[in-house]
Design an enzyme around this catalytic site. Structure first.
Site, PDB file in Angstrom:
ATOM      1  N   ASP A  15       0.777  -1.247   0.000  1.00 18.66           N
ATOM      2  CA  ASP A  15       0.000   0.000   0.000  1.00 18.66           C
ATOM      3  C   ASP A  15       0.810   1.301   0.000  1.00 18.66           C
ATOM      4  O   ASP A  15       0.483   2.235   0.743  1.00 18.66           O
ATOM      5  CB  ASP A  15      -0.975   0.013   1.178  1.00 18.66           C
ATOM      6  N   LYS A  74      -7.115  -4.850  -2.767  1.00 21.52           N
ATOM      7  CA  LYS A  74      -7.729  -5.468  -1.598  1.00 21.52           C
ATOM      8  C   LYS A  74      -8.579  -4.446  -0.865  1.00 21.52           C
ATOM      9  O   LYS A  74      -8.351  -3.242  -0.979  1.00 21.52           O
ATOM     10  CB  LYS A  74      -6.668  -6.051  -0.665  1.00 21.52           C
ATOM     11  N   CYS A 105      -2.341  -1.840   7.861  1.00 24.49           N
ATOM     12  CA  CYS A 105      -2.209  -2.894   6.840  1.00 24.49           C
ATOM     13  C   CYS A 105      -0.927  -3.710   6.976  1.00 24.49           C
ATOM     14  O   CYS A 105      -0.969  -4.937   6.892  1.00 24.49           O
ATOM     15  CB  CYS A 105      -2.334  -2.282   5.446  1.00 24.49           C
TER      16      CYS A 105
END
Length: 176
Positions: A15, A74, A105
């Site tokens: 991310d 996701k 995350c």
């Protein structure tokens, strides 16, 4: 514990997204270090897996890292909630994690991987959070839970193992 080995490693980039990075403490340095890890992984044939959290909302991966690997989209904070991610990390390689956010995350992914008996190494100078406090708390928790906390230089030089490695010079230049 043992040394990291390029032949038994997989780099996991979590991310590093365009709309998120301006809010991340020390973001440019973290992206630069992730870029060094990507370049070293390419030199040493280490597979790369990359995720994007809710790309419609947070944008795609920052341009500096976008070419590293196809991104797995996701919605779950824990990357292990995405079946494509589980498929991408199948095997028993050491998982070298970098990304954002350390306490969300990256943290949830690392904890799930540890629950599943994977060796997890978190690159402290290539993970970030909006606040230093959240990053520090995440790293302490992950280390207590069994993750190894490493740095970009530790990863690169353990992957190389020796100054006689054929890729030593180009890899060492990444660090300088």
């Amino acid at each position: 514990m043992h040394l990291m080995n390029a032949k038994r490693s997989r780099l996991v980039i979590i991310d590093f997204q365009a709309r998120l990075m301006p809010a991340i403490h020390d973001g440019p340095r973290l992206v630069a270090n992730a870029g060094k890890l990507v370049a070293a992984a390419r030199l040493l044939d280490v597979p790369i897996v990359m995720t994007e959290q809710n790309p419609a909302g947070l944008g795609t991966t920052v341009p500096e890292l976008a070419e590293a690997a196809p991104a797995i989209a996701k919605m779950s904070f824990d990357s292990c909630g995405a079946p494509d991610f589980i498929d991408a990390i199948a095997g028993d390689e050491d998982l070298i994690l970098c990304g954002c956010e350390a306490h969300v995350c990256v943290g949830q992914t690392a904890l799930s991987l540890l629950e599943n008996k994977r060796r997890v190494l978190v690159v402290q100078d290539a993970v970030g959070s909006r606040t230093p406090e959240n990053k520090e708390a995440a790293l302490r928790r992950l280390e207590r839970s069994g993750a190894e906390i490493v740095t970009t230089e530790m990863v690169v030089f353990e992957w190389l193992r020796t100054a006689e490695h054929p890729q030593f010079r180009p890899a060492a230049r990444l660090i300088k």
